[in-house]
Design a protein around this motif. Structure first.
Motif, PDB file in Angstrom:
ATOM      1  N   GLU A  37       0.049 -14.982 102.711  1.00 23.47           N
ATOM      2  CA  GLU A  37      -0.909 -13.944 103.097  1.00 23.47           C
ATOM      3  C   GLU A  37      -0.320 -13.048 104.195  1.00 23.47           C
ATOM      4  O   GLU A  37      -0.516 -11.834 104.177  1.00 23.47           O
ATOM      5  N   ALA A  38       0.392 -13.648 105.137  1.00 23.83           N
ATOM      6  CA  ALA A  38       1.019 -12.860 106.205  1.00 23.83           C
ATOM      7  C   ALA A  38       2.107 -11.958 105.628  1.00 23.83           C
ATOM      8  O   ALA A  38       2.259 -10.806 106.055  1.00 23.83           O
ATOM      9  N   ILE A  39       2.843 -12.453 104.642  1.00 22.64           N
ATOM     10  CA  ILE A  39       3.877 -11.644 103.994  1.00 22.64           C
ATOM     11  C   ILE A  39       3.225 -10.481 103.244  1.00 22.64           C
ATOM     12  O   ILE A  39       3.681  -9.336 103.330  1.00 22.64           O
ATOM     13  N   ALA A  40       2.145 -10.771 102.525  1.00 23.89           N
ATOM     14  CA  ALA A  40       1.450  -9.733 101.765  1.00 23.89           C
ATOM     15  C   ALA A  40       0.869  -8.665 102.689  1.00 23.89           C
ATOM     16  O   ALA A  40       0.830  -7.479 102.336  1.00 23.89           O
ATOM     17  N   ALA A  41       0.445  -9.083 103.872  1.00 24.57           N
ATOM     18  CA  ALA A  41      -0.111  -8.137 104.840  1.00 24.57           C
ATOM     19  C   ALA A  41       0.987  -7.322 105.515  1.00 24.57           C
ATOM     20  O   ALA A  41       0.702  -6.330 106.188  1.00 24.57           O
ATOM     21  N   GLY A  42       2.235  -7.763 105.376  1.00 24.10           N
ATOM     22  CA  GLY A  42       3.353  -7.049 105.980  1.00 24.10           C
ATOM     23  C   GLY A  42       3.531  -7.335 107.459  1.00 24.10           C
ATOM     24  O   GLY A  42       4.222  -6.599 108.159  1.00 24.10           O
ATOM     25  N   ASN A  43       2.958  -8.431 107.925  1.00 23.11           N
ATOM     26  CA  ASN A  43       3.035  -8.791 109.341  1.00 23.11           C
ATOM     27  C   ASN A  43       4.164  -9.808 109.534  1.00 23.11           C
ATOM     28  O   ASN A  43       3.993 -10.999 109.290  1.00 23.11           O
ATOM     29  N   HIS A  44       5.320  -9.318 110.002  1.00 22.30           N
ATOM     30  CA  HIS A  44       6.484 -10.194 110.137  1.00 22.30           C
ATOM     31  C   HIS A  44       6.264 -11.280 111.184  1.00 22.30           C
ATOM     32  O   HIS A  44       6.613 -12.443 110.964  1.00 22.30           O
ATOM     33  N   ALA A  45       5.696 -10.922 112.326  1.00 18.74           N
ATOM     34  CA  ALA A  45       5.507 -11.901 113.402  1.00 18.74           C
ATOM     35  C   ALA A  45       4.598 -13.041 112.943  1.00 18.74           C
ATOM     36  O   ALA A  45       4.899 -14.225 113.164  1.00 18.74           O
ATOM     37  N   ALA A  50       3.779 -18.534 110.849  1.00 18.38           N
ATOM     38  CA  ALA A  50       3.198 -19.370 109.798  1.00 18.38           C
ATOM     39  C   ALA A  50       4.277 -20.196 109.102  1.00 18.38           C
ATOM     40  O   ALA A  50       4.067 -21.367 108.782  1.00 18.38           O
ATOM     41  N   LEU A  51       5.439 -19.593 108.888  1.00 19.54           N
ATOM     42  CA  LEU A  51       6.551 -20.320 108.263  1.00 19.54           C
ATOM     43  C   LEU A  51       7.029 -21.453 109.166  1.00 19.54           C
ATOM     44  O   LEU A  51       7.316 -22.555 108.694  1.00 19.54           O
ATOM     45  N   LYS A  52       7.090 -21.182 110.450  1.00 17.81           N
ATOM     46  CA  LYS A  52       7.523 -22.205 111.416  1.00 17.81           C
ATOM     47  C   LYS A  52       6.572 -23.414 111.383  1.00 17.81           C
ATOM     48  O   LYS A  52       7.008 -24.559 111.537  1.00 17.81           O
ATOM     49  N   ALA A  53       5.292 -23.144 111.158  1.00 15.89           N
ATOM     50  CA  ALA A  53       4.313 -24.230 111.073  1.00 15.89           C
ATOM     51  C   ALA A  53       4.335 -24.899 109.703  1.00 15.89           C
ATOM     52  O   ALA A  53       4.097 -26.108 109.582  1.00 15.89           O
ATOM     53  N   ALA A  54       4.631 -24.126 108.657  1.00 20.81           N
ATOM     54  CA  ALA A  54       4.553 -24.646 107.293  1.00 20.81           C
ATOM     55  C   ALA A  54       5.755 -25.504 106.912  1.00 20.81           C
ATOM     56  O   ALA A  54       5.608 -26.468 106.142  1.00 20.81           O
ATOM     57  N   GLU A  55       6.920 -25.162 107.427  1.00 16.14           N
ATOM     58  CA  GLU A  55       8.136 -25.865 106.999  1.00 16.14           C
ATOM     59  C   GLU A  55       8.059 -27.373 107.213  1.00 16.14           C
ATOM     60  O   GLU A  55       8.330 -28.143 106.274  1.00 16.14           O
ATOM     61  N   LEU A  79      10.247 -18.887 100.805  1.00 15.48           N
ATOM     62  CA  LEU A  79       9.402 -18.334 101.867  1.00 15.48           C
ATOM     63  C   LEU A  79      10.261 -17.736 102.974  1.00 15.48           C
ATOM     64  O   LEU A  79       9.969 -16.646 103.481  1.00 15.48           O
ATOM     65  N   THR A  80      11.338 -18.426 103.349  1.00 18.92           N
ATOM     66  CA  THR A  80      12.243 -17.927 104.384  1.00 18.92           C
ATOM     67  C   THR A  80      12.855 -16.617 103.950  1.00 18.92           C
ATOM     68  O   THR A  80      12.930 -15.663 104.743  1.00 18.92           O
ATOM     69  N   HIS A  81      13.276 -16.554 102.708  1.00 23.08           N
ATOM     70  CA  HIS A  81      13.877 -15.320 102.176  1.00 23.08           C
ATOM     71  C   HIS A  81      12.862 -14.174 102.229  1.00 23.08           C
ATOM     72  O   HIS A  81      13.214 -13.043 102.623  1.00 23.08           O
ATOM     73  N   SER A  82      11.622 -14.441 101.869  1.00 23.65           N
ATOM     74  CA  SER A  82      10.588 -13.414 101.887  1.00 23.65           C
ATOM     75  C   SER A  82      10.300 -12.913 103.298  1.00 23.65           C
ATOM     76  O   SER A  82      10.117 -11.715 103.522  1.00 23.65           O
ATOM     77  N   VAL A  83      10.272 -13.847 104.253  1.00 27.49           N
ATOM     78  CA  VAL A  83       9.993 -13.460 105.649  1.00 27.49           C
ATOM     79  C   VAL A  83      11.149 -12.641 106.193  1.00 27.49           C
ATOM     80  O   VAL A  83      10.931 -11.625 106.878  1.00 27.49           O
ATOM     81  N   ARG A  84      12.377 -13.022 105.874  1.00 29.39           N
ATOM     82  CA  ARG A  84      13.542 -12.246 106.338  1.00 29.39           C
ATOM     83  C   ARG A  84      13.562 -10.871 105.699  1.00 29.39           C
ATOM     84  O   ARG A  84      13.932  -9.879 106.348  1.00 29.39           O
ATOM     85  N   ALA A  85      13.211 -10.781 104.432  1.00 26.00           N
ATOM     86  CA  ALA A  85      13.164  -9.491 103.736  1.00 26.00           C
ATOM     87  C   ALA A  85      12.114  -8.587 104.374  1.00 26.00           C
ATOM     88  O   ALA A  85      12.292  -7.360 104.454  1.00 26.00           O
ATOM     89  N   LEU A  86      11.042  -9.198 104.839  1.00 27.32           N
ATOM     90  CA  LEU A  86       9.971  -8.452 105.511  1.00 27.32           C
ATOM     91  C   LEU A  86      10.485  -7.854 106.818  1.00 27.32           C
ATOM     92  O   LEU A  86      10.120  -6.735 107.191  1.00 27.32           O
ATOM     93  N   ALA A  87      11.350  -8.579 107.500  1.00 27.37           N
ATOM     94  CA  ALA A  87      11.920  -8.088 108.762  1.00 27.37           C
ATOM     95  C   ALA A  87      12.857  -6.905 108.510  1.00 27.37           C
ATOM     96  O   ALA A  87      12.936  -5.993 109.330  1.00 27.37           O
ATOM     97  N   GLN A  88      13.549  -6.925 107.364  1.00 31.68           N
ATOM     98  CA  GLN A  88      14.465  -5.852 107.024  1.00 31.68           C
ATOM     99  C   GLN A  88      13.718  -4.567 106.681  1.00 31.68           C
ATOM    100  O   GLN A  88      14.230  -3.482 106.944  1.00 31.68           O
ATOM    101  N   ALA A  89      12.550  -4.703 106.096  1.00 28.69           N
ATOM    102  CA  ALA A  89      11.795  -3.525 105.633  1.00 28.69           C
ATOM    103  C   ALA A  89      11.192  -2.725 106.760  1.00 28.69           C
ATOM    104  O   ALA A  89      11.090  -3.043 107.872  1.00 28.69           O
TER     105      ALA A  89
END
Length: 89
Positions: A37-45, A50-55, A79-89
């Motif tokens: 949901e955070a990735i879909a919202a475009g919120n990298h932070a 959320a990833l740090k808690a989910a892993e 998930l890690t790849h998606s979050v990193r891609a979000l940071a690049q965008a």
């Protein structure tokens, strides 16, 4: 229906394990959903937090036999790849 005492005990144990496993699987899915949901919202932070808690929850699910270890690794990796891609965008 179980007839012997050992079969009755096994049925009780299976019922209890099923309940525990269902709870752990649901908890893992909730954590994964929060990341997605955070990735879909475009919120990298928020996605990174959320990833740090989910892993660890995903890895623990694999250790407990809820999911296969390769499935857990694949989920974390994607998930890690998606979050990193979000940071690049």
């Amino acid at each position: 229906m179980a007839n012997t005492p050992s079969a009755k005990k096994a049925a009780r144990k299976i019922e209890h394990r099923t309940t525990v496993n269902r709870s752990r699987r649901s908890r893992m899915r909730t954590f994964v959903r929060k990341v997605e949901e955070a990735i879909a919202a475009g919120n990298h932070a928020a996605a990174a937090e959320a990833l740090k808690a989910a892993e660890p929850v995903i890895v623990r699910a694999a250790q407990n036999g809820i999911i296969h270890r390769n499935t857990a690794a694949r989920k974390v990796s994607r998930l890690t790849h998606s979050v990193r891609a979000l940071a690049q965008a």
